[in-house]
Design an enzyme around this catalytic site. Structure first.
Site, mmCIF file in Angstrom:
data_model
loop_
_atom_site.group_PDB
_atom_site.id
_atom_site.type_symbol
_atom_site.label_atom_id
_atom_site.label_comp_id
_atom_site.label_asym_id
_atom_site.label_seq_id
_atom_site.Cartn_x
_atom_site.Cartn_y
_atom_site.Cartn_z
ATOM 1 N N HIS A 17 0.861 -1.191 0.000
ATOM 2 C CA HIS A 17 0.000 0.000 0.000
ATOM 3 C C HIS A 17 0.896 1.239 0.000
ATOM 4 C CE1 HIS A 17 0.765 0.507 4.328
ATOM 5 N NE2 HIS A 17 0.404 -0.754 4.518
ATOM 6 N N HIS A 20 4.086 1.537 2.273
ATOM 7 C CA HIS A 20 5.318 0.885 1.803
ATOM 8 C C HIS A 20 5.940 1.708 0.672
ATOM 9 C CE1 HIS A 20 2.745 -2.702 3.031
ATOM 10 N NE2 HIS A 20 3.711 -2.667 3.934
ATOM 11 N N CYS A 125 2.832 -12.004 20.428
ATOM 12 C CA CYS A 125 1.931 -11.445 19.414
ATOM 13 C C CYS A 125 2.462 -11.869 18.056
ATOM 14 C CB CYS A 125 1.850 -9.923 19.499
ATOM 15 S SG CYS A 125 0.937 -9.235 18.096
ATOM 16 N N CYS A 128 3.166 -8.976 15.585
ATOM 17 C CA CYS A 128 4.431 -8.265 15.836
ATOM 18 C C CYS A 128 5.626 -9.200 15.724
ATOM 19 C CB CYS A 128 4.485 -7.679 17.239
ATOM 20 S SG CYS A 128 3.267 -6.431 17.606
ATOM 21 N N CYS A 143 -2.351 -7.045 22.632
ATOM 22 C CA CYS A 143 -1.119 -6.428 22.122
ATOM 23 C C CYS A 143 -1.321 -4.919 22.039
ATOM 24 C CB CYS A 143 -0.813 -7.004 20.738
ATOM 25 S SG CYS A 143 0.274 -5.971 19.759
ATOM 26 N N HIS A 146 -1.527 -4.117 18.039
ATOM 27 C CA HIS A 146 -2.607 -4.701 17.233
ATOM 28 C C HIS A 146 -3.934 -4.811 17.982
ATOM 29 C CE1 HIS A 146 1.057 -5.817 15.074
ATOM 30 N NE2 HIS A 146 0.301 -5.602 14.029
ATOM 31 N N LYS A 294 -2.345 5.305 11.612
ATOM 32 C CA LYS A 294 -1.313 4.872 10.680
ATOM 33 C C LYS A 294 -1.966 4.140 9.499
ATOM 34 C CE LYS A 294 2.532 1.669 10.347
ATOM 35 N NZ LYS A 294 2.962 0.349 10.757
ATOM 36 N N LYS A 297 -2.617 -2.135 6.410
ATOM 37 C CA LYS A 297 -3.254 -3.134 5.563
ATOM 38 C C LYS A 297 -4.722 -2.822 5.270
ATOM 39 C CE LYS A 297 -3.813 -7.577 7.073
ATOM 40 N NZ LYS A 297 -3.369 -8.921 7.391
HETATM 41 N N1 MSP Z 1 9.309 -7.197 7.566
HETATM 42 C C1 MSP Z 1 9.463 -6.168 8.523
HETATM 43 C C2 MSP Z 1 10.738 -5.390 8.281
HETATM 44 C C3 MSP Z 1 11.998 -6.195 8.253
HETATM 45 S S1 MSP Z 1 13.375 -5.221 7.857
HETATM 46 C C4 MSP Z 1 14.681 -6.177 8.157
HETATM 47 C C5 MSP Z 1 8.285 -5.216 8.433
HETATM 48 N N2 MSP Z 1 7.565 -5.239 7.305
HETATM 49 S S2 MSP Z 1 6.302 -4.270 6.994
HETATM 50 O O1 MSP Z 1 5.739 -4.762 5.760
HETATM 51 O O2 MSP Z 1 5.443 -4.201 8.117
HETATM 52 O O3 MSP Z 1 6.915 -2.879 6.674
HETATM 53 C C6 MSP Z 1 7.114 -1.895 7.670
HETATM 54 C C7 MSP Z 1 7.646 -0.653 6.991
HETATM 55 O O4 MSP Z 1 6.773 -0.246 5.907
HETATM 56 C C8 MSP Z 1 7.725 0.572 7.870
HETATM 57 O O5 MSP Z 1 8.871 0.591 8.686
HETATM 58 C C9 MSP Z 1 7.746 1.663 6.807
HETATM 59 O O6 MSP Z 1 8.989 1.698 6.169
HETATM 60 C C10 MSP Z 1 6.716 1.161 5.833
HETATM 61 N N3 MSP Z 1 5.368 1.570 6.187
HETATM 62 C C11 MSP Z 1 4.285 0.750 6.350
HETATM 63 N N4 MSP Z 1 3.199 1.528 6.630
HETATM 64 C C12 MSP Z 1 3.550 2.823 6.649
HETATM 65 C C13 MSP Z 1 2.869 4.017 6.922
HETATM 66 N N5 MSP Z 1 1.583 4.062 7.172
HETATM 67 N N6 MSP Z 1 3.596 5.153 6.951
HETATM 68 C C14 MSP Z 1 4.943 5.167 6.743
HETATM 69 N N7 MSP Z 1 5.606 4.044 6.492
HETATM 70 C C15 MSP Z 1 4.925 2.875 6.355
HETATM 71 O O7 MSP Z 1 8.084 -4.463 9.365
#
Ligand code: MSP
Length: 506
Positions: A17, A20, A125, A128, A143, A146, A294, A297
């Site tokens: 989304h 990311h 969790c 997490c 959690c 979540h 935030k 998903k």
């Molecule tokens: N797989 C782990 C990271 C492992 S790194 C060795 C993870 N994945 S995640 O899919 O949850 O991605 C988290 C990251 O996605 C956040 O740290 C950020 O970079 C990005 N973001 C996800 N949602 C976001 C927002 N709503 N706003 C800003 N960044 C976002 O954690």
């Protein structure tokens, strides 16, 4: 000097989304800037594919985990060209060389005595992928992130002697006050070191993971597997070559605060144990929020990047997220916000500046529809301002103040528009006595526009090329900025840059 930047590797339990995409765009902008100033850069992104969270998602989808991760990982990969992101490699933690790397590094840590067996019980969790203490949970054993119940688990696992690294971590923080930015995040991370407990780094309850080489009843915990992607990737990104000597350690690792603890405490300790150099900097950006929460998903579609990209290409979206949300802070995004910025800043401020400047060049100086950009006297105030803009922009980009750098460019765009109003070329054109001032003014506007195109190129790569082309400057010439690039170039009637949304809708 080289530049190595990473994004987190994204979990494949759900589709990508805009949250990311935000991190991915920011790291791309940094990479493009470094290449623009002549630094050799390597940009890594990818997907995190092991652990119980992914195994559960695959099961829920009724798929084998490998088939499931292949499918979702591909969606993250497909997003990159749509966003005009130029990553050098896309890592998947299910890649065989990555798994072998994790095993090798862990073996080294084990041989050193940093890994031991113990029994642990606590609240887990799955979302997490971590344990919580009683005190950290919300009412009903939920959690804190979540808001859903955690599970009580008891396992005999392999543990990493995290506590043994406390002093070295403190010393690293003390000696490197800039290693985590912004400052508030440095302080937050520094605070986490005070209560360090050893960390369970393997699981016997699941099979979807990298096998522990000395114990076939266990797989590694997803985070130790995931974090080492940043190092493993360099060993096999280019076949037959190990890029580690050239690029390790990372210059900057970009992430949001949700995973600060893993990157600021566990990661450096793992690296110390593995005898690898630590990243030079972690940049912790804020959250894109929707209605105060935030973006995640379930809310990913609150601002769906795909239709925006389909309609406008990637540049307006890249511009919007970096312009709307101060890089480093949280900020709200919305469809209305996007449309507002698009109309006021892209269509009005930038689009009008370029189209009216090019039109006036053709109208007042053109011969058979082609105008040559006139020379500008050395003492031009616009020139001084362009030089100051580039100097400030460059410093801000170097400091990773991506939003500040955009603001600097925008102040200059507005200044150029004001210059048009102040000089009123249409009035000057009425009297031959003003011919020189008219030519100078149009020359200033042309040089100013090329300056803007250069400074916008990391954020809006194809727009910049289009803008420069309207002043007769090709993409190659745009790489090296200096005042005077536009002089003598051929300008013809401009084509529209940003069709206004109101008109598009009408
Ligand atoms: N797989 C782990 C990271 C492992 S790194 C060795 C993870 N994945 S995640 O899919 O949850 O991605 C988290 C990251 O996605 C956040 O740290 C950020 O970079 C990005 N973001 C996800 N949602 C976001 C927002 N709503 N706003 C800003 N960044 C976002 O954690």
């Amino acid at each position: 000097m080289t530049f190595y930047v990473t994004t987190p590797i994204y979990y494949v339990n759900s589709s990508p989304h805009l949250g990311h995409a935000y991190t991915t765009i920011a790291a791309d902008v940094m990479t493009r800037f470094q290449r623009l100033v002549g630094t050799e850069a390597f940009y890594l992104t990818g997907t995190d594919e092991h652990g119980s969270k992914i195994a559960e998602a695959a099961e829920a989808a009724g798929e084998d985990p490998q088939a499931f991760t292949d499918r979702i990982s591909q969606r993250f990969r497909d997003l990159l060209p749509l966003l005009d992101v130029e990553n050098d490699f896309f890592i998947r933690t299910t890649d065989a060389p990555h798994k072998a790397f994790v095993q090798q590094v862990a073996q080294r840590m084990y041989d050193k005595g940093d890994i031991y067996k113990d029994t642990y019980s606590g609240w887990y969790c799955t979302a997490c992928e971590r344990y919580y203490n009683d005190g950290e949970l919300l009412e009903g054993n939920a959690c804190p992130i979540h808001k859903r119940p955690v599970e009580h688990m008891e396992e005999t696992n392999w543990f990493f002697r995290l506590s043994a690294y406390k002093e070295r971590l403190i010393a690293h923080f003390d000696a490197n006050p800039e290693w985590i930015v912004p400052r508030a995040k440095f302080n937050e991370a520094r605070g986490l070191i005070d209560q360090l407990e050893d960390l369970s780094i393997s699981r016997s309850s699941i099979t979807w993971g990298v096998d522990v080489p000395w114990d076939d009843s266990q797989v590694f915990y997803v985070w130790i597997d995931a974090l080492f992607n940043y190092a493993s990737a360099l060993t096999y990104a280019v076949e037959g070559e190990d890029l580690s000597a050239k690029f390790w350690p990372p210059t900057v690792q970009v992430l949001a605060k949700d995973i600060l603890k893993f990157h600021s405490v566990y990661w450096p300790a793992f690296l110390m144990s593995a005898d690898l150099a630590l990243p030079e900097q972690l940049f912790i950006h804020g959250y894109l929020t929707v209605g105060g929460d935030k973006m995640g998903k379930s809310m990913g579609n609150a601002l769906d990047p795909f239709p925006i990209i389909e309609q406008h290409g990637p540049d307006p979206l890249r511009f919007y997220v970096l312009r709307e949300v101060q890089f480093g802070s949280d900020g709200a995004v919305s469809q209305e916000g996007f449309e507002r910025r698009y109309d006021t800043e892209l269509a009005n401020d930038l689009g009008n500046l370029v189209s009216r400047s090019a039109s006036m060049l053709v109208k007042y100086l053109g011969v058979d529809g082609v105008a040559k950009v006139p020379a500008v006297p050395a003492d031009s105030a616009v020139r001084a301002s362009a030089e100051a803009t580039i100097a400030t922009w460059r410093a801000q980009m170097t400091e990773l103040d991506l939003s500040g750098a955009l603001e600097t460019v925008w102040v200059f765009v507005r200044e150029l528009n004001k210059h048009v109003e102040d000089r009123a070329p249409w009035a000057l054109a009425k009297d031959e006595a003003n011919a020189e001032l008219l030519a100078t003014t149009l020359g200033e506007l042309a040089e100013g526009i090329v300056t803007v195109a250069h400074a916008l190129s990391p954020v809006m790569p194809s727009t910049s090329v289009k803008v420069a082309a309207m002043i007769g400057v090709d993409a190659g010439a745009l790489q090296q900025w200096s005042w005077g690039i536009a002089e003598g170039r051929d300008v013809t009637k401009p084509s529209p840059l940003f069709p206004r949304l109101e008109t598009a809708k009408a």
